[in-house]
Design an enzyme around this catalytic site. Structure first.
Site, mmCIF file in Angstrom:
data_model
loop_
_atom_site.group_PDB
_atom_site.id
_atom_site.type_symbol
_atom_site.label_atom_id
_atom_site.label_comp_id
_atom_site.label_asym_id
_atom_site.label_seq_id
_atom_site.Cartn_x
_atom_site.Cartn_y
_atom_site.Cartn_z
ATOM 1 N N ASP A 138 0.837 -1.198 0.000
ATOM 2 C CA ASP A 138 0.000 0.000 0.000
ATOM 3 C C ASP A 138 0.876 1.255 0.000
ATOM 4 O OD1 ASP A 138 -2.731 1.164 0.340
ATOM 5 O OD2 ASP A 138 -1.892 1.882 2.235
ATOM 6 N N GLU A 175 1.564 -0.556 -5.037
ATOM 7 C CA GLU A 175 0.600 0.476 -5.428
ATOM 8 C C GLU A 175 1.413 1.746 -5.666
ATOM 9 O OE1 GLU A 175 -3.340 2.847 -3.743
ATOM 10 O OE2 GLU A 175 -1.753 2.211 -2.377
#
Length: 530
Positions: free
Chosen positions: A213, A268
């Site tokens: 993330d 990401e």
């Protein structure tokens, strides 16, 4: 012959854990619920699962505010449940990817609680980013250290009460997202050691990879200069894609390579262009990064072609494979995005079926989001009191947030909770009554259903995969269409409303029936190349 790692051409299914399946009857999805539905994913034909965070968390941001990175939140199960899930996933011939959240923790994390209790300049505060404020316009007034905004609305800084003068004055801490998500200080070696240990903890439990993330956001410019109107996501700016981040992933790659079984990491990453994206994909860094432009593109042949060209160009120098996605837990479901501007009913479903053929015909890996195989639309009419996304709260309701794509899955039955929870328990987000014909049960035996379509397309892709090269050749095509060839496979996509002539080849699969040798509007076809 060179062995191809499993992830390079995989179809990965994203599970938003809280909304997939509830086994214990509390209205929230859990790990045992996932175990009970693995047969659905095996029959669907995917290669791997990606789980959103299931760690201990107050759920201020759907689990992306982690309070304990080495334990399962009790609402989702236990570590024993996780171990059993890993075993079952592998027994079904699937792989398991889990989310890791290294940019920030929960404000309930023991480290942050220790930082709040410690004085400025202490080792406890050095694990996070604390800064003094700057003078405000009026005497005695203090403003945040700089003008950085939170991605969820408002400033990216919150002031703490250090109790020095009894007036609530104190340092400010950085949170690029919700105030409950303080950013780690990655210039502190202790943070590096902690996350390396966390990676090993889950690798030792058998996970096959990590989705990272906010992968580009770990390091911030030490000057903490103002953005002054610049895009906060600009590469090598004050906030994202600082050059120091690459050394972290070099070290993580060494850890992953130390385990057998092709363990992997996908980041990401949002960047300005292919050159910066390629830096993350160097042979000693990440295996993959998400390429979001297909998810962001309108229903347009020219837009799709531009996205595909740019993505292929970005990975070409690295030897990596592109990664494609149409929907996720952070975006409006693509079926709803593909609604016809004139409101022609059924067009969004036709386009969603066609988009799947485009996605699955491209080189590289494809990431699906739970529920798209059922043709679920975005839920746009959730009551305000039901919404839980911090974006809704932080913007005062100006932005709806992401709850509409996170509504639990319908499995069976004619009314809420549609088999999601046992005993008729109401789920954590309300489910639309019009979803009754969209349940897995209702679609499983219907050859014309979206579920049957996904199963058919995924099965055909798997049969063709070994014969497809890792590049593509664009073919001449009429306006509003795109045609390309990958070895024995030709993909034809008609984004217009009127039929066009098919390219040469024998039809293998079409998203809606052909008109003789004509490809209808909002339709895709796979053909065997002569």
């Amino acid at each position: 012959m060179t062995r191809i790692p499993w992830w390079r051409n995989a179809v990965v299914y994203e599970i938003y854990v809280r909304s997939f399946a509830d086994a214990d009857g509390d209205g929230e999805g859990d790990l045992q619920g996932i175990r009970s539905r693995l047969g659905h994913l095996r029959d669907l034909g995917v290669d791997a699962l990606w789980l959103t965070p299931f760690y201990r968390s107050p759920l201020a941001d759907g689990g992306y505010d982690v309070a304990d990175y080495r334990d399962v939140d009790p609402r989702f199960g236990t570590l024993d449940d996780f171990d059993a899930l890993v075993a079952d996933v592998h027994a079904h011939g699937l792989r398991l990817i889990v989310d890791i959240v290294p940019n920030h923790s929960s404000d309930r994390h023991p480290w942050f609680q220790e930082a709040l209790a410690a004085p400025p300049g202490s080792p406890e505060r050095a694990r996070y980013i604390f800064r003094p404020g700057r003078p405000g316009e009026r005497p005695g007034e203090e403003e945040p250290p700089n003008d950085w905004p939170s991605a969820f609305g408002g400033p990216a800084w919150t002031r703490v009460d250090d109790g020095a003068d009894g007036a609530g004055g104190g340092e400010w801490y950085l949170h690029l997202y919700a105030r409950e998500q303080p950013d780690f200080n990655w210039r502190n070696p202790e943070v590096h050691r902690e996350f390396e240990d966390i990676l090993r903890f889950w690798l030792d439990r058998g996970v096959d990879g990590f989705r990272i993330d906010v992968a580009a956001g770990l390091f911030k410019d030490e000057s903490f200069c103002d953005l002054a109107g610049r895009d906060r996501r600009v590469s090598n700016g004050p906030i994202y894609s600082r050059p120091e981040v690459h050394e972290v992933y070099r070290r993580w790659r060494q850890i992953l390579d130390g385990y057998d079984g092709d363990r992997m990491a996908i980041g990401e990453v949002w960047t300005d262009g292919p050159e910066d994206l390629a830096l993350y994909l160097r042979p000693d860094e990440l295996h993959q990064v998400f390429q979001f432009d297909l998810q962001l593109a309108p229903w347009s042949a020219s837009a799709f072609r531009d996205v595909i060209d740019a993505a292929m160009k970005a990975v070409a120098p690295t030897g990596a494979a592109p990664t494609w996605v149409l929907s996720s837990h952070d975006s409006i479901r693509h079926l709803t995005r593909y609604e016809h501007p004139a409101g022609i009913p059924g067009t969004e479903r036709a386009r969603a079926k066609a988009a799947l053929l485009l996605l699955l015909s491209l080189p590289g890996s494809a990431y699906l989001y739970q529920g798209e195989e059922l043709g679920l639309p975005e839920v746009t009419d959730l009551p305000d009191e039901a919404r839980q996304d911090p974006i809704f709260e932080r913007t005062g309701g100006e932005l709806a947030g992401r709850d509409g794509c996170r509504v639990p899955l319908p499995w069976s039955g004619e009314a809420e909770p549609f088999g999601f929870s046992p005993g008729g328990v109401r789920p954590w987000l309300p489910m639309p009554p019009e979803w009754a014909p969209m349940t897995v049960e209702a679609q499983a035996s219907d050859p014309s259903s979206m579920l049957s379509w996904y199963r058919e397309a995924l099965a055909l892709r798997r049969r063709l995969a070994d014969d497809l090269p890792e590049d593509l050749e664009w073919l001449d095509s009429p306006g509003g269409t795109l045609y390309f060839r990958r070895g024995p496979l030709t993909c034809a996509l008609n984004c217009g409303d009127n039929p066009v002539r098919l390219p040469s080849g024998t039809p293998l699969l079409t998203s809606i029936p052909l008109y003789g040798d004509l490809l209808p509007g909002n339709t895709a076809a796979w053909l065997r190349t002569p």
